[in-house]
Design an enzyme around this catalytic site. Structure first.
Site, PDB file in Angstrom:
ATOM      1  N   GLU A  85      13.583  -0.381   1.360  1.00  0.00           N
ATOM      2  CA  GLU A  85      13.377   0.797   0.521  1.00  0.00           C
ATOM      3  C   GLU A  85      14.376   1.887   0.854  1.00  0.00           C
ATOM      4  O   GLU A  85      14.274   2.534   1.899  1.00  0.00           O
ATOM      5  CB  GLU A  85      11.945   1.321   0.722  1.00  0.00           C
ATOM      6  CG  GLU A  85      11.576   2.384  -0.307  1.00  0.00           C
ATOM      7  CD  GLU A  85      10.361   3.226   0.083  1.00  0.00           C
ATOM      8  OE1 GLU A  85       9.783   3.004   1.158  1.00  0.00           O
ATOM      9  OE2 GLU A  85      10.034   4.134  -0.689  1.00  0.00           O
ATOM     10  N   LYS A 216      -8.081  -6.439   9.182  1.00  0.00           N
ATOM     11  CA  LYS A 216      -7.124  -6.465   8.061  1.00  0.00           C
ATOM     12  C   LYS A 216      -7.558  -5.620   6.871  1.00  0.00           C
ATOM     13  O   LYS A 216      -7.176  -5.897   5.739  1.00  0.00           O
ATOM     14  CB  LYS A 216      -6.870  -7.909   7.561  1.00  0.00           C
ATOM     15  CG  LYS A 216      -6.512  -8.906   8.628  1.00  0.00           C
ATOM     16  CD  LYS A 216      -5.151  -8.654   9.217  1.00  0.00           C
ATOM     17  CE  LYS A 216      -4.856  -9.706  10.296  1.00  0.00           C
ATOM     18  NZ  LYS A 216      -3.811  -9.289  11.206  1.00  0.00           N
ATOM     19  N   ASP A 290       1.984  -7.429  14.182  1.00  0.00           N
ATOM     20  CA  ASP A 290       1.383  -8.173  13.071  1.00  0.00           C
ATOM     21  C   ASP A 290       1.506  -7.316  11.810  1.00  0.00           C
ATOM     22  O   ASP A 290       0.860  -6.285  11.679  1.00  0.00           O
ATOM     23  CB  ASP A 290      -0.082  -8.477  13.394  1.00  0.00           C
ATOM     24  CG  ASP A 290      -0.731  -9.336  12.311  1.00  0.00           C
ATOM     25  OD1 ASP A 290      -0.172  -9.446  11.203  1.00  0.00           O
ATOM     26  OD2 ASP A 290      -1.806  -9.884  12.592  1.00  0.00           O
ATOM     27  N   HIS A 381      16.283  10.293  -3.746  1.00  0.00           N
ATOM     28  CA  HIS A 381      16.040   8.894  -4.094  1.00  0.00           C
ATOM     29  C   HIS A 381      17.089   8.410  -5.080  1.00  0.00           C
ATOM     30  O   HIS A 381      17.510   7.270  -5.042  1.00  0.00           O
ATOM     31  CB  HIS A 381      14.638   8.708  -4.699  1.00  0.00           C
ATOM     32  CG  HIS A 381      13.625   8.282  -3.708  1.00  0.00           C
ATOM     33  ND1 HIS A 381      12.933   9.180  -2.942  1.00  0.00           N
ATOM     34  CD2 HIS A 381      13.198   7.053  -3.306  1.00  0.00           C
ATOM     35  CE1 HIS A 381      12.111   8.527  -2.137  1.00  0.00           C
ATOM     36  NE2 HIS A 381      12.257   7.239  -2.339  1.00  0.00           N
TER      37      HIS A 381
END
Lengths: 389, 389, 389, 389
Positions: A85, A216, A290, A381
């Site tokens: 990104e 999660k 993770d 951006h």
């Protein structure tokens, strides 16, 4: 349909990887030549992946230097961030420059716990209540049982939550420098077997997870009681510095924060932080954490205020930051290099690493927050993310 | 302190990357030789990263084949997943085998929207209400303004949310095959400038984001009104197949689901799915999706039931799956290969890709769900995740 | 066991009530002499209660006068509040004095909608999606069908929410001066029967409520999309007045607000208001509102700030205030008197009443907020709530 | 503007009430003759209300008999419910008949705690963490201090929640037969004063409430850790009885529950119960509970399943039921009669009363649930609520 034989799942060789890539080529017509470009010996991979075919090459950049005045992390750090990104690295770096010039970020680890949360089901609510009382009395025994399965995990306490004919338990462990989900699972499994064997009453059924570990996924419970490390980053940005570097004022930053805080509340947003997921995902991927734990770890509570002197106090509390400096993906090739450059690989480093992550999140928050206020968010951006359609 | 000159941020050459690695070596003593092992020309990187130093080599495996009966994705797919978490690939593959043998997964895309959500502030609530009425009447004009900034983004509708003296707007766009956050930002920025110029009343202040886009964080609003694609995967697993392959029954699976659903509710968990973050993070990294969007995309609503015939119906609804097959990181080296092997790179592929992701999440849910019930969850992690401390 | 005959459920006479009280005396030994002391003819009760035995005599006090600068409520109002909680009336009155001296409260009704939310279930998600498209095209027909069942209810729009193989609908009505849950139920029921008859596709099953009306419970959806009236009360309290009357400053009030707002977020509190439930419950009971709607109506969003002049701007947004000035319990004896004294009984009064309620909530918030800050919270409860154990 | 003199706030005589009613008549033209019809001596009112003018006459009905197999409540009970909502009494009575014929409801109180939650603010997060460690060591001393202020309240434990530079504390008390908010406030206030005096470190500021008691509002924290009583009601309804009495089956009831549970999750509803607010509000008003506590008390967690024999198990967990049988409004005229008829007035009765409330909620849930499924929901409202517009 030909399938990769199951007994080859754990064949961690270059040949096996190539065979799989050729198989994919044959089945789909896609040549995986970039995927096949890795620089390590696949024999290091067991425990990290199955059906190995190569690597995702995720672009890696370096942000900073970031100045941290932690209890474990002290001094300047260059922070490796993996992302696709545009603007992200530039924005975090901008925040790091601001905070460095403001004297650095104070970081504090305030809690540490990893969970596995089984559920026990009884004939009725009274059965569940009686079991809860018995469980309270067995803590020392359970601690001993849990300890037989792991060296680094220590059972800290067991929370009890009651609903209907169930008793939900939440086993809390400290896990040293590992993230520790697996060691908690093993230790809790051993504890459950011991419970089944020793409980004098009747248990209808149990499951090793009743979902109150909230593995999660984000939960209010993790925000309240910590999952992983609970770490806080704080800074006071002098008014003049904010004006000079970010072209805005404490009052404008604070007004935008108040407005967006109400917007988040209205939206049912799960926390009042800015965009912690960006920094966390990037650092997690770079350092072998993770990657799915972004779901739990991205919770962030922001508290800001204008000081009596007109400066801007800003703090980020990460209540469920799951990090490791040992085990999991931390020992892989690039991942270890990235931890090494932070001085964070291996034993005794996890609090230091947690402090660095929290400090980085704070930098990203301030930078994006200022960009929204100063109106240069879209233009930057546009400049740095210019291949976007 | 020597710093990397800012004008070099966008120097996307091998030499610049090497210079930065040498700089890091000098500052930290860490040699980044694995990081420096990438196989593409860095000139493709502008728009994806700044301060480029190399790559994170994230282990990549292949799961499947997975059989999808979608409207856009049809047939068998091998799913690339990047992870450092042992057992993940094996578990998803197990679920894919089960669902393939059950006849495949039905997938349906039901909604599509990306947002930017500015907030306008007025003297009081009446000012905000009047502005809302005016806004409703300007929709066509705003659509035209937004269209000047992007070819692929189309303004679909504008939600209004009122609180205090603010009106929070949520501009909804369709964004073609791109994730579209940046194009939404630009288009909304243009709309805001037009509003400021044309609104006959008095606006005290506005911010381009009032946080109701809920960028990079989970929110109830996104679950309600979609962010990215809203996609649903469904299957009915025959009872006998479940027994044979997963050593469990629909009744046991369902009982565990009911219990864990209540546990999640009690915990204030943000959704009732199982572990969608695992699959989403792994596929996102493999295919060049914005990795931070795991935060928003991992929301999943599960609805399951035992059919009158005693089989097990299971569905996963992903209400805010942010995916792209064009732009962002999708064109990078390994990322494009992974999209290619799914037949999902480029224009006109995003719904197909969304269906594949949803199908994969369903497979992972069923596999982990069955493992918890059948009691082989810990043992399989023990076997396949054996380097964990 | 003798039971009250079912055919006597609707026997609304003094004799029937006395018979029931005697029956209770016989069964339990408890004489219900105070309960039997009511001053109205029970023949007014059908539609409000069954098995009538008498009344709860809830102490009623009068707070105010409160100065409201609304669009519907203008001038000074004495607010009837029924409660058993000492300090409540005194505290609200204190807030009313403060706001009156500050020039009165600005109130604005910004939205109006009541819902019934059926759910339709299909063979799969595609069936649900197709149905949704069909529904969109039938809006005018459905509006006509709904209109056959009610004079005052008007179908405004139908929201659609998709998950699994279900389509959840949310029929939004305006309901005139009635709260309107029952008229919405009837109109939606008629619409559902029409749908079942006319939909060309296959509907597996439907339920008149799929729970997205979220009747009798708080929900984020109601906060977003309004249930009942959405009404906003605002005021700016001059700094000197706050100091003189409340012995505190805007800065202290604001600091306490910021701290408690974070506490609420941490706790997973459903809104950031102070204690709206107190005012709402008291006014609801006094004026014949459905007392259970406190659950939905107590949601309140507070936005406060210190103005550039150092004064204290404070606003309360009630997103789901369910009120009526006609129908339900509004015509009962004391209830009507209380509405009358506000000039709020009957047709064309509901927005006025909504504004009064919102203004009162603001007064209670400011008073309690100041008490917590000034440290006289415990002492005043001690003084005014002295029969508490 | 003439105002009621402040020194008359506590003038609890018939004359004072009449003077106030005449004043209202003069100011508003409204005669409060029904309001003035009360049957008790106002001298009992101090501690319950200020500015007393009379009573709200809330219609009271009797539901039942309800059969409870509790640990504290045993046998048949007639339940007094005050409401203005037609159908409510009839519906609860219908559920009570069903459950009585099914053998009665099992009830269990599993937890008991009331809170006051101060917040302490420090220079930074480390200050807050150090304070937390000190607090842990002072528990016995604080318990002693708290005990000086109340006979019936006992300090049970103190939770700590950390964010930014704050430490939020949650003092948990048992409060005997009183609801206990005020006694907790006094005891915690005493504790805070002791802390301020004795803490060797520097405290920047403290507030007696940091909002984590979440007084008068629903919160996830209360659902997790109990506020008031945590009480569970359970029953198994035989299949044949359900068919005969409710014209439905366990399968249909369960299917509707599953669908509406997902609808509630989608809506961001705060719990998965049906309409507990109806029963709780009605019983609270009848029995002199703090009516605003419906906000906190209406949280209910439902768990249902079809048993292997095809019967319907249904349970309601009320995690934050705030009830009293002593103090507050419990001793008022009709309120005490209503508690008396349940055998629940006074000391040693609060668990019995909590069990009765939970049992009643379960009855209402089953009745409404069945009505929605059997399709007679609208028709019965039409019949029993016929004066609705």
């Amino acid at each position: 349909m030909t399938k990769i034989p199951r007994d080859r799942l754990n064949d961690y060789t270059n040949e096996a990887a190539e065979t799989r890539r050729k198989f994919i080529k044959k089945r789909t017509g896609t040549s995986l030549s970039h995927v096949g470009n890795y620089s390590f010996d696949p024999s290091i991979l067991p425990g990290n992946i199955e059906n190995f075919i190569g690597v995702a090459q995720m672009p890696l950049g370096i942000a900073g230097p970031m100045l941290v005045n932690g209890e474990h992390a002290q001094g300047e750090f260059y922070v490796p961030m993996a992302t696709t990104e545009g603007t992200l690295l530039a924005s975090y770096s901008r925040g790091m420059r601001l905070t460095r010039e403001a004297g650095g970020i104070t970081t504090t680890v305030v809690d540490d716990a990893m969970q596995r949360a089984p559920v026990f089901i009884f004939e009725n609510a009274r059965g569940a209540r009686d079991f809860g009382q018995w469980m309270t009395a067995q803590f020392d025994a359970l601690k001993t049982v849990a300890a037989t399965t792991t060296r680094s995990g220590k059972l800290r306490n067991i929370e009890q939550y009651s609903a209907s004919k169930m008793l939900y338990l939440r086993f809390n462990f400290t896990t040293g420098d590992a993230a520790g989900q697996n060691m908690c699972g093993k230790a809790t499994y051993a504890a459950c077997k011991w419970i089944i064997k020793n409980y004098p009453g009747k248990i209808s059924r149990y499951f090793l997870s009743g979902n109150m570990d909230t593995d999660k996924k984000h939960s209010q419970l993790n925000t309240l009681h910590t999952r992983g490390k609970r770490v806080i980053a704080e800074i006071t940005i002098p008014r003049e510095l904010l004006k000079e570097r970010m072209r805005t004022t404490p009052e404008m930053m604070f007004a935008a924060r108040m407005t967006s805080q109400l917007g988040g509340l209205l939206a049912g947003s799960v926390y009042n932080g800015v965009h912690s997921a960006n920094g966390i995902a990037s650092i997690f991927i770079a350092t072998g954490q993770d990657e799915a734990n972004v779901a739990e770890s991205h919770a962030s509570l922001v508290f800001a205020e204008i000081t009596p002197d007109g400066d801007y106090y800003y703090s980020v509390t990460l209540p469920s930051l799951i990090v490791a400096t040992y085990g999991g993906g931390t020992g892989l090739a690039t991942q270890r290099e990235c931890l090494d450059l932070l001085g964070c690989y291996g034993k005794g480093k996890v609090f230091k690493f947690a402090e660095i992550v929290a400090a980085a999140i704070l930098c990203g928050d301030l930078s994006l927050g200022a960009a929204v206020v100063a109106g240069d968010w879209v233009s930057s951006h546009d400049e740095l993310g210019r291949n976007r359609p």
